[in-house]
Design an enzyme around this catalytic site. Structure first.
Site, short mmCIF file in Angstrom:
data_model
loop_
_atom_site.label_atom_id
_atom_site.label_comp_id
_atom_site.label_asym_id
_atom_site.label_seq_id
_atom_site.Cartn_x
_atom_site.Cartn_y
_atom_site.Cartn_z
N ASN A 8 0.88 -1.17 0.00
CA ASN A 8 0.00 0.00 0.00
C ASN A 8 0.92 1.22 0.00
O ASN A 8 1.47 1.59 1.03
CB ASN A 8 -0.89 -0.03 1.24
CG ASN A 8 -1.90 1.10 1.25
OD1 ASN A 8 -1.85 2.00 0.40
ND2 ASN A 8 -2.81 1.06 2.20
N ARG A 90 -2.25 -2.16 -3.69
CA ARG A 90 -3.53 -1.49 -3.51
C ARG A 90 -3.52 -0.25 -4.41
O ARG A 90 -2.59 0.55 -4.37
CB ARG A 90 -3.69 -1.05 -2.06
CG ARG A 90 -4.95 -0.28 -1.87
CD ARG A 90 -5.00 0.39 -0.53
NE ARG A 90 -6.26 1.09 -0.40
CZ ARG A 90 -6.47 2.06 0.46
NH1 ARG A 90 -5.52 2.45 1.27
NH2 ARG A 90 -7.64 2.64 0.52
N HIS A 179 -12.85 1.68 -0.46
CA HIS A 179 -12.76 0.62 0.58
C HIS A 179 -13.35 -0.70 0.07
O HIS A 179 -13.79 -1.53 0.87
CB HIS A 179 -13.53 0.99 1.87
CG HIS A 179 -13.01 2.17 2.61
ND1 HIS A 179 -13.83 3.10 3.20
CD2 HIS A 179 -11.75 2.55 2.90
CE1 HIS A 179 -13.10 4.02 3.80
NE2 HIS A 179 -11.84 3.71 3.64
N ARG A 240 -12.66 14.35 7.20
CA ARG A 240 -13.50 14.70 6.04
C ARG A 240 -14.93 15.00 6.47
O ARG A 240 -15.47 14.34 7.35
CB ARG A 240 -13.52 13.56 5.02
CG ARG A 240 -12.18 13.29 4.40
CD ARG A 240 -12.32 12.35 3.21
NE ARG A 240 -11.04 11.78 2.87
CZ ARG A 240 -10.74 10.47 2.96
NH1 ARG A 240 -11.66 9.60 3.32
NH2 ARG A 240 -9.53 10.06 2.66
N GLU A 381 -7.47 -6.21 4.41
CA GLU A 381 -7.32 -5.82 3.00
C GLU A 381 -6.06 -6.42 2.38
O GLU A 381 -6.04 -6.76 1.21
CB GLU A 381 -7.32 -4.29 2.89
CG GLU A 381 -8.69 -3.71 3.23
CD GLU A 381 -8.65 -2.24 3.61
OE1 GLU A 381 -8.19 -1.93 4.73
OE2 GLU A 381 -9.07 -1.41 2.80
#
Ligand code: ADP
Length: 394
Positions: A8, A90, A179, A240, A381
């Site tokens: 990642n 990723r 996601h 956010r 993940e």
């Protein structure tokens, strides 16, 4: 025995996890931070709680990857570069190109770089990671696993914004969702926990980390999700804003004398839990200060926005078998899970406080009587990335 590395890559960081496949055992993992800055931090965790850490200037991702592979050999985690049989990356944005993971060739890499227009913070960094590994391991298969791919199944009715249609046709402005690997992984686990084929399930997955998104999964397929064209939309997140009325933007830009980039930066980095509480974007800090009124209302807003998405997705799915909580907050914050579910008693949804207090493993956190099952499922993940590499390698 083959070793697959899941990557990642961020603009100044590289997180990785090394698996023995197909056993799916993690043999080492780590992170390189502050790439391109002074005093980069290079960490490897391996064996039984062993850790290698050094602070040294690492100029770019190529240097970071070389150092990583050489150090894995020094620590005898790898015998040679040849032991790595696959690299999975990723990639945040796959646009409308990819509905699944793919082997990265020149065209795929170009598409990932071109999609920087949609994900300027993420895709160029992901591409840097891809190129760095390709330089050092040119013969090894490398696979892109897209955050958006799982949501490629959304119907038009979910992904089109109520804007002039040509904005979608000309510029591909639409909801993409993110996601995806996490939502897919926990939905699959939830179906197993329900003891049903995934095709017969309706599941709402709540990935609550620094970024947060909710997904409606019908028969194993994503049919709607809360993030949008970018990860800015949806529920309240660490920094956010999530969904807001677009008309607040020109109003605030004038009042605060901000240009559009500064305004969007504020929505991405200074809003959400951080902006509301004035204390922190980190849920642990907020839980520790939950007696302060401005923190209490921040937590209430966080729970409220998630509950509203869950409620609306019950109508999207026309029913629901299970609600799943995952990621940093979803896996660890029992108080928030309880607050969200307690507001849904009309649906026949009930939390079992004893079960909800458990940590670590997949857990049913609803009571046996609850009409809708509620699960806490740790996401993984990196494992999805390693599995996809393995599947495309054979
Ligand atoms: P990222 O999106 O960066 O991968 P994570 O999934 O790691 O994020 O989630 C980070 C969030 O999880 C932070 O808000 C952090 O405070 C929260 N978190 C981690 N542990 C706990 C805990 N024990 N209680 C409450 N929140 C936690």
């Amino acid at each position: 025995m083959s070793k697959t590395i899941a990557i990642n890559a961020g603009s100044s960081s590289l997180k990785w996890q090394l698996y023995v496949m197909p056993e799916e055992t993690v043999v080492a993992k780590g992170i390189v931070e502050r790439i391109g800055l002074n005093d980069s931090i290079f960490t490897i965790k391996y064996g039984e709680d062993q850790k290698y850490e050094t602070i040294v200037d690492i100029a770019d991702h190529d240097v970071a990857v070389k150092m990583l592979l050489d150090q894995l050999i020094d620590l005898k985690i790898l015998a040679s570069y040849d032991e790595i049989t696959g690299v999975g990356h990723r990639v945040v944005h796959g646009g409308e190109f990819y509905d699944r993971s793919v082997i990265i060739d020149d065209e795929v890499l170009k598409n990932i770089e071109d999609l920087a227009e949609f994900a300027p913070l993420h895709n160029p960094a992901n591409a840097m990671g891809i190129k760095a590994f390709k330089h050092l391991l040119p013969e090894i298969i490398s696979v892109a696993v897209f955050d958006t791919a799982f949501h490629a199944t959304m119907p038009e009715v979910s992904y089109l914004y109520s804007l002039p249609r040509e904005y979608y046709e000309d510029f591909k402005v639409r909801k993409y969702g993110f996601h995806g690997t996490s939502h897919q992984f926990v939905a699959q686990r939830a179906a197993e926990m329900l003891g049903k084929p995934i095709e017969e399930t309706k599941i709402i997955t709540c990935h609550l980390g620094n970024g947060a998104s909710i997904t409606a999964v019908d028969g194993g397929i994503s049919v709607d999700t809360s993030m949008g064209f970018t990860p800015l939309a949806g529920v309240t997140m660490g920094t956010r804003a999530g969904d807001i009325d677009a008309s607040t933007l020109p109003f605030l830009m004038e009042k605060l004398d901000l240009n559009i980039n500064e305004m969007v930066d504020t929505l991405n980095k200074k809003s959400g839990l951080l902006g509301l509480s004035g204390i922190s974007s980190d849920m642990r800090d907020l839980e520790a200060n939950s007696d302060k009124p401005e923190v209490r209302v921040t937590l209430d807003i966080f729970a409220d926005r998630i509950r509203k998405y869950i409620g609306s997705y019950v109508t999207v799915l026309n029913g629901v078998d299970a609600i799943v909580f995952t990621a940093g907050i979803g896996e660890n914050d029992a108080a928030i899970r309880e607050q969200i579910i307690n507001g849904m008693s009309w649906f026949g949804c009930e939390i079992d406080p004893e079960q909800n207090a458990k940590r670590g493993e997949d857990t049913v956190i609803s009571t046996p009587e609850s009409k809708i099952k509620v699960f806490m499922i740790p996401t993984d993940e990196e494992l999805v990335i390693a599995r996809d590499v393995e599947a495309l390698r054979s």
